[in-house]
Design a protein around this motif. Structure first.
Motif, PDB file in Angstrom:
ATOM      1  N   THR A  11     -49.407  12.424   5.968  1.00 40.76           N
ATOM      2  CA  THR A  11     -50.732  13.447   5.401  1.00 40.76           C
ATOM      3  C   THR A  11     -50.826  14.840   4.796  1.00 40.76           C
ATOM      4  OG1 THR A  11     -51.718  14.365   6.845  1.00 40.76           O
ATOM      5  CG2 THR A  11     -52.384  11.516   6.706  1.00 40.76           C
ATOM      6  N   GLY A  13     -51.936  17.094   5.656  1.00 44.42           N
ATOM      7  CA  GLY A  13     -53.031  18.285   6.354  1.00 44.42           C
ATOM      8  C   GLY A  13     -51.396  18.344   7.033  1.00 44.42           C
ATOM      9  N   THR A  16     -49.411  20.932   3.522  1.00 50.06           N
ATOM     10  CA  THR A  16     -50.128  22.653   2.941  1.00 50.06           C
ATOM     11  C   THR A  16     -49.820  23.334   3.945  1.00 50.06           C
ATOM     12  OG1 THR A  16     -51.979  21.743   3.617  1.00 50.06           O
ATOM     13  CG2 THR A  16     -51.657  20.781   1.652  1.00 50.06           C
ATOM     14  N   ASP A 123     -55.317  21.140  15.337  1.00 53.95           N
ATOM     15  CA  ASP A 123     -56.334  19.730  15.712  1.00 53.95           C
ATOM     16  C   ASP A 123     -56.773  20.792  17.117  1.00 53.95           C
ATOM     17  OD1 ASP A 123     -56.562  18.161  13.436  1.00 53.95           O
ATOM     18  OD2 ASP A 123     -55.247  17.412  14.083  1.00 53.95           O
ATOM     19  N   ARG A 164     -52.986  28.827   1.877  1.00 57.53           N
ATOM     20  CA  ARG A 164     -52.076  29.004   0.977  1.00 57.53           C
ATOM     21  C   ARG A 164     -53.214  30.161   0.541  1.00 57.53           C
ATOM     22  NH1 ARG A 164     -52.958  23.077  -1.754  1.00 57.53           N
ATOM     23  NH2 ARG A 164     -54.123  23.313  -0.165  1.00 57.53           N
ATOM     24  N   SER A 194     -57.280  14.065   2.852  1.00 50.87           N
ATOM     25  CA  SER A 194     -55.624  14.651   1.615  1.00 50.87           C
ATOM     26  C   SER A 194     -55.904  12.858   1.294  1.00 50.87           C
ATOM     27  CB  SER A 194     -54.674  14.817   2.351  1.00 50.87           C
ATOM     28  OG  SER A 194     -54.299  14.316   3.530  1.00 50.87           O
ATOM     29  N   ILE A 242     -56.007  17.145  -6.154  1.00 56.61           N
ATOM     30  CA  ILE A 242     -55.557  17.785  -6.489  1.00 56.61           C
ATOM     31  C   ILE A 242     -54.934  18.778  -6.562  1.00 56.61           C
ATOM     32  CG2 ILE A 242     -56.743  19.706  -7.463  1.00 56.61           C
ATOM     33  CD1 ILE A 242     -58.197  18.066  -9.520  1.00 56.61           C
ATOM     34  N   ALA A 262     -58.868  19.596   9.957  1.00 57.46           N
ATOM     35  CA  ALA A 262     -58.525  20.743  10.851  1.00 57.46           C
ATOM     36  C   ALA A 262     -58.395  21.972   9.398  1.00 57.46           C
ATOM     37  CB  ALA A 262     -57.512  20.625  11.681  1.00 57.46           C
ATOM     38  N   ASN A 263     -57.072  21.640   8.380  1.00 57.31           N
ATOM     39  CA  ASN A 263     -57.058  22.352   7.642  1.00 57.31           C
ATOM     40  C   ASN A 263     -58.119  22.749   6.960  1.00 57.31           C
ATOM     41  OD1 ASN A 263     -53.663  23.224   7.844  1.00 57.31           O
ATOM     42  ND2 ASN A 263     -53.669  20.802   8.043  1.00 57.31           N
ATOM     43  N   SER A 264     -58.668  21.740   6.467  1.00 58.99           N
ATOM     44  CA  SER A 264     -60.276  21.683   5.329  1.00 58.99           C
ATOM     45  C   SER A 264     -60.575  22.170   5.681  1.00 58.99           C
ATOM     46  CB  SER A 264     -60.609  20.072   5.178  1.00 58.99           C
ATOM     47  OG  SER A 264     -59.370  19.388   4.140  1.00 58.99           O
ATOM     48  N   GLU A 267     -59.852  25.794   5.290  1.00 56.06           N
ATOM     49  CA  GLU A 267     -59.497  26.619   4.102  1.00 56.06           C
ATOM     50  C   GLU A 267     -61.633  27.000   3.830  1.00 56.06           C
ATOM     51  OE1 GLU A 267     -56.224  24.311   2.921  1.00 56.06           O
ATOM     52  OE2 GLU A 267     -57.738  23.200   2.249  1.00 56.06           O
ATOM     53  N   ASP A 288     -60.059  13.635  16.428  1.00 56.74           N
ATOM     54  CA  ASP A 288     -59.957  14.454  16.733  1.00 56.74           C
ATOM     55  C   ASP A 288     -61.029  15.523  15.702  1.00 56.74           C
ATOM     56  OD1 ASP A 288     -58.586  13.375  14.513  1.00 56.74           O
ATOM     57  OD2 ASP A 288     -57.253  14.794  14.480  1.00 56.74           O
ATOM     58  N   GLN A 289     -61.413  14.935  14.326  1.00 55.90           N
ATOM     59  CA  GLN A 289     -62.293  15.126  13.703  1.00 55.90           C
ATOM     60  C   GLN A 289     -63.506  15.389  13.659  1.00 55.90           C
ATOM     61  OE1 GLN A 289     -62.021  13.687   9.040  1.00 55.90           O
ATOM     62  NE2 GLN A 289     -60.031  14.466   9.347  1.00 55.90           N
TER      63      GLN A 289
HETATM   64  C1  LIG Z   1     -56.320  11.007   8.114  1.00 57.38           C
HETATM   65  C2  LIG Z   1     -55.719  11.595   9.175  1.00 57.38           C
HETATM   66  O1  LIG Z   1     -54.704  11.288   9.568  1.00 57.38           O
HETATM   67  N1  LIG Z   1     -56.185  13.075   9.237  1.00 57.38           N
HETATM   68  C3  LIG Z   1     -55.753  14.272   9.391  1.00 57.38           C
HETATM   69  C4  LIG Z   1     -55.316  14.815   8.968  1.00 57.38           C
HETATM   70  O2  LIG Z   1     -55.612  14.646   7.748  1.00 57.38           O
HETATM   71  P1  LIG Z   1     -55.824  15.065   6.264  1.00 57.38           P
HETATM   72  O3  LIG Z   1     -54.275  15.436   6.079  1.00 57.38           O
HETATM   73  O4  LIG Z   1     -57.114  15.017   5.249  1.00 57.38           O
HETATM   74  O5  LIG Z   1     -55.670  17.125   6.615  1.00 57.38           O
HETATM   75  P2  LIG Z   1     -56.199  18.034   5.415  1.00 57.38           P
HETATM   76  O6  LIG Z   1     -58.106  18.034   6.191  1.00 57.38           O
HETATM   77  O7  LIG Z   1     -55.854  19.467   7.692  1.00 57.38           O
HETATM   78  O8  LIG Z   1     -55.570  19.096   4.825  1.00 57.38           O
HETATM   79  C5  LIG Z   1     -55.684  18.189   3.780  1.00 57.38           C
HETATM   80  C6  LIG Z   1     -55.078  19.478   2.838  1.00 57.38           C
HETATM   81  O9  LIG Z   1     -55.035  18.633   1.570  1.00 57.38           O
HETATM   82  C7  LIG Z   1     -54.719  19.725   0.410  1.00 57.38           C
HETATM   83  N2  LIG Z   1     -55.185  18.786  -0.186  1.00 57.38           N
HETATM   84  C8  LIG Z   1     -57.114  17.823  -0.189  1.00 57.38           C
HETATM   85  C9  LIG Z   1     -56.884  17.006  -0.977  1.00 57.38           C
HETATM   86  C10 LIG Z   1     -56.740  17.392  -2.526  1.00 57.38           C
HETATM   87  O10 LIG Z   1     -56.980  16.621  -3.083  1.00 57.38           O
HETATM   88  N3  LIG Z   1     -56.025  18.648  -2.779  1.00 57.38           N
HETATM   89  C11 LIG Z   1     -55.706  19.150  -1.913  1.00 57.38           C
HETATM   90  O11 LIG Z   1     -54.603  19.990  -2.045  1.00 57.38           O
HETATM   91  C12 LIG Z   1     -56.286  20.358   1.516  1.00 57.38           C
HETATM   92  O12 LIG Z   1     -56.714  21.602   0.787  1.00 57.38           O
HETATM   93  C13 LIG Z   1     -56.425  20.450   2.422  1.00 57.38           C
HETATM   94  O13 LIG Z   1     -54.845  21.410   2.304  1.00 57.38           O
HETATM   95  O14 LIG Z   1     -54.758  15.798   9.298  1.00 57.38           O
HETATM   96  C14 LIG Z   1     -55.667  16.793   9.591  1.00 57.38           C
HETATM   97  C15 LIG Z   1     -54.469  18.336  10.110  1.00 57.38           C
HETATM   98  O15 LIG Z   1     -53.363  17.606  11.376  1.00 57.38           O
HETATM   99  C16 LIG Z   1     -55.900  16.145  11.239  1.00 57.38           C
HETATM  100  O16 LIG Z   1     -57.146  16.615  11.538  1.00 57.38           O
HETATM  101  C17 LIG Z   1     -56.863  15.123  10.292  1.00 57.38           C
HETATM  102  O17 LIG Z   1     -57.610  14.334  11.486  1.00 57.38           O
END
Ligand SMILES: CC(=O)N[C@H]1[C@@H](OP(=O)(O)OP(=O)(O)OC[C@H]2O[C@@H](n3ccc(=O)[nH]c3=O)[C@H](O)[C@@H]2O)O[C@H](CO)[C@@H](O)[C@@H]1O
Length: 355
Positions: A11, A13, A16, A123, A164, A194, A242, A262-264, A267, A288-289
């Motif tokens: 994913t 996360g 990034t 996480d 980032r 993501s 995006i 965790a990353n979201s 951010e 974890d979330q």
């Molecule tokens: C379903 C799953 O397994 N989820 C895990 C996954 O989440 P997930 O992959 O959703 O992870 P995060 O929310 O940590 O990070 C998502 C990243 O994608 C970026 N982004 C998202 C959407 C978009 O359109 N554009 C973009 O750039 C966000 O800015 C962020 O940097 O990894 C995380 C970190 O280990 C865990 O906490 C989550 O439980």
């Protein structure tokens, strides 16, 4: 010049944070390569940075029964031998692994080839891939102080998660143009992690007419999860995923509704965006979330709405509540210490690479 391999995927996360390290690694004169799966999201995200990408065979580590549980171990074994070959060919000074199932064969191959390994866990409690990899690692970076207790003493380092830099440099007007919003109003952003989040998408669509009376709404729905009937609705913009425009959309947003990856959430904290977190439920994950979200709630950075209590009514009232107290959320988020995860991790990389 030192040579580093980055790995991580499955994913966004798990990708990034690696992207966040690229400019610093370049400044410090590292030659960077990336190992991920043949066709995972990591390939699409990394490709545009012009660093060599090597795909390996990978299998998912599941905690539930699936027929693929019998074939995936073979894929992992194949991935391991491909990763060993890459280690011998690329001769890295250090491996940095962001986790995700694709990293298991890569880390084990690095161990076999005596390459120092740094793992990063975003996480609060370590994921399965990182738990398998921890014995092979030289250092394990983490994002929450609570995680230190789950990691071997002597390996664990509290670094925070690399974000980032460009996310902090968005332009509000560019987002208004990109979303084609008819007027500059207060904006709510919805981002379901993501991969998107069907339950959040549904609750948002149910209250859309209500929200659009007062706000512009930008909705990042996840791949294949947009709703064509809503295209062209004034004040509403929907996207699957995006990339570079994310910084502008963040700059425009006054309130964010998000999963609690965790990353979201890191951010959102850096950007000081008032937010409502709807963590992925225990039914769909190891929970974890939920831990991430409640830690942020305790610190006064976020409001939490559990998926089990998510309805159009609870969402609307949470939005009204958080929007009304947005200034106090911003004030809380402004008091946090300004740690510098990127520098801490780069220093650790240099230490392990023997620079
Ligand atoms: C379903 C799953 O397994 N989820 C895990 C996954 O989440 P997930 O992959 O959703 O992870 P995060 O929310 O940590 O990070 C998502 C990243 O994608 C970026 N982004 C998202 C959407 C978009 O359109 N554009 C973009 O750039 C966000 O800015 C962020 O940097 O990894 C995380 C970190 O280990 C865990 O906490 C989550 O439980």
């Amino acid at each position: 010049m030192k040579n580093i391999i980055l790995t991580g995927g499955g994913t966004a996360g798990h990708v990034t944070p690696n992207i966040a390290l690229l400019p610093g690694l370049k400044e410090r004169d590292y030659e960077v390569s990336y190992i991920g799966s043949y066709d995972g999201i990591e390939k699409k995200l990394i490709e545009e940075f012009g660093i060599p990408y090597y795909g390996i065979s990978s299998g998912k580590l599941r905690r539930y029964f699936d027929l693929k549980n019998f074939t995936d171990p073979l894929k992992v074994i194949k991935g391991y031998s491909e990763a060993v070959k890459l280690m011998k060919q690329l001769k890295p000074d250090v491996l940095f692994s962001k986790g995700g199932f694709v990293t298991v064969p890569v880390v084990l191959a690095a161990k076999k080839c005596k390459v120092p390994i740094i793992i990063h866990e975003s996480d609060m409690t370590p994921g399965l891939a990182n738990r398998i990899c921890t014995p092979a690692a030289t250092k394990v970076c983490c994002n929450f102080p609570e995680t230190l207790g789950h990691l071997p003493h002597g390996k664990a380092v509290l670094t925070g998660s690399p974000i980032r830099k460009e996310l902090l440099q968005g332009n509000r007007q560019d987002a208004i143009d990109f979303c084609e919003f008819p007027e500059d109003r207060q904006t709510i952003m919805i981002i379901g992690g993501s991969m998107g989040a069907a339950a959040i998408n549904k609750a948002v669509r149910d209250i859309l007419p209500e929200l659009l009376k007062d706000f512009n709404v930008v909705h990042i729905c996840g791949k294949g999860k947009t709703e064509p009937d809503l295209n062209g609705l004034p004040g509403y913009a929907q996207f699957e995923y995006i990339k570079k425009e994310l910084s502008d959309i963040f700059a425009l947003s006054d309130l964010v509704i998000s999963r609690a990856g965790a990353n979201s959430i890191c951010e959102l904290l850096s950007l000081k965006k008032p937010n409502i977190l709807i963590p992925l439920s225990r039914a769909a994950s190891r929970g974890d979330q939920i831990l991430n979200a409640h830690s942020f709630e305790r610190q006064g950075f976020s409001a939490v709405l559990e998926e089990e209590s998510l309805t159009s009514e609870t969402l609307l009232s949470k939005i009204q509540e958080v929007y009304a107290s947005r200034d106090s959320y911003i004030a809380k988020m402004s008091t946090g210490s300004q740690a510098d995860p990127i520098h801490k991790i780069l220093d650790l990389i240099e230490e392990c690479a023997g620079k």
